[in-house]
Design an enzyme around this catalytic site. Structure first.
Site: not given
Length: 209
Positions: A19, A42, A70, A130, A160, A180
């Site tokens: 991200r 991703e 997203t 997810k 998390g 992430g």
């Protein structure tokens, strides 16, 4: 089931979420993740030049399952599919997004927080969901609590997830993990800090294995 995401997660049960990474650094970051052991990456669509990054990774890393995250609208599904995304990850359950992904023959992983949302996603045609945001919802204990009544669906906790709780999520029944910021921090993505990501990724892989 033979879609690229499923096959990738059979090799290593985690999706590395990039991200905020720009096209300038995306290939180096993906290489670093793959070198550590990640088999699915991703690229979130809220990243700068996300579609360009997707195209680059699909062309550069044919052995990686590269997907878009997203994703909130059917139009975004189409854009990601046209860029070569092998799978679509959404933060929500949206029947139109799921339908568009299925029509495009692209694996879809919608995001759900409650048992009702997980069930809605399954009824809409998703076979992997997810669980998001996994840690604020209650972590591995929450995942374990909803698994049985829902018929043990394929859940990917995200939000998390870290080396400290990764093994506990898998032991609780997660089919894979969405990881992430704990491994791919946003500032490292922006600055192209591959050494930091390499260290974090290796530690995460070790914790899972």
């Amino acid at each position: 089931m033979t879609d690229p995401l499923y096959l990738a997660l059979q090799c290593f049960p985690a999706i590395g979420i990039l991200r905020g990474c720009t096209p300038r650094h995306i290939e180096a970051m993906a290489f670093t993740a793959a070198d550590a052991g990640f088999t699915a990456i991703e690229v979130t669509l809220d990243s700068p030049g996300a579609l360009q990054s997707l195209e680059r990774l699909v062309a550069r890393f044919p052995d990686l399952a590269v997907g878009a995250g997203t994703v909130r609208t059917p139009i975004a599904v189409g854009q990601a599919a046209d860029a070569g995304a092998a799978f679509i990850v959404s933060p929500v359950v949206n029947d139109e997004v799921i339908s568009e992904a299925l029509a495009r023959r692209v694996a879809i992983v919608p995001g759900a927080a409650t048992p009702s949302e997980v069930w809605q996603a399954l009824l809409a045609g998703a076979d992997t969901v997810k669980l998001f945001p996994a840690v604020p919802l209650g972590g591995p204990a929450y995942l374990r609590a909803i698994q049985g009544p829902l018929g043990t669906p394929r859940l990917v906790p995200t939000g998390g997830v870290s080396k400290a709780n990764a093994r506990a999520f898998l032991d609780a029944g997660a089919v894979a993990l969405g990881v992430g910021g704990s491994v791919f921090p946003r500032d490292a993505m922006v600055n192209g800090d591959v050494e930091r990501v390499a260290s974090l990724a290796s530690a995460f892989i070790e914790a899972v294995r």
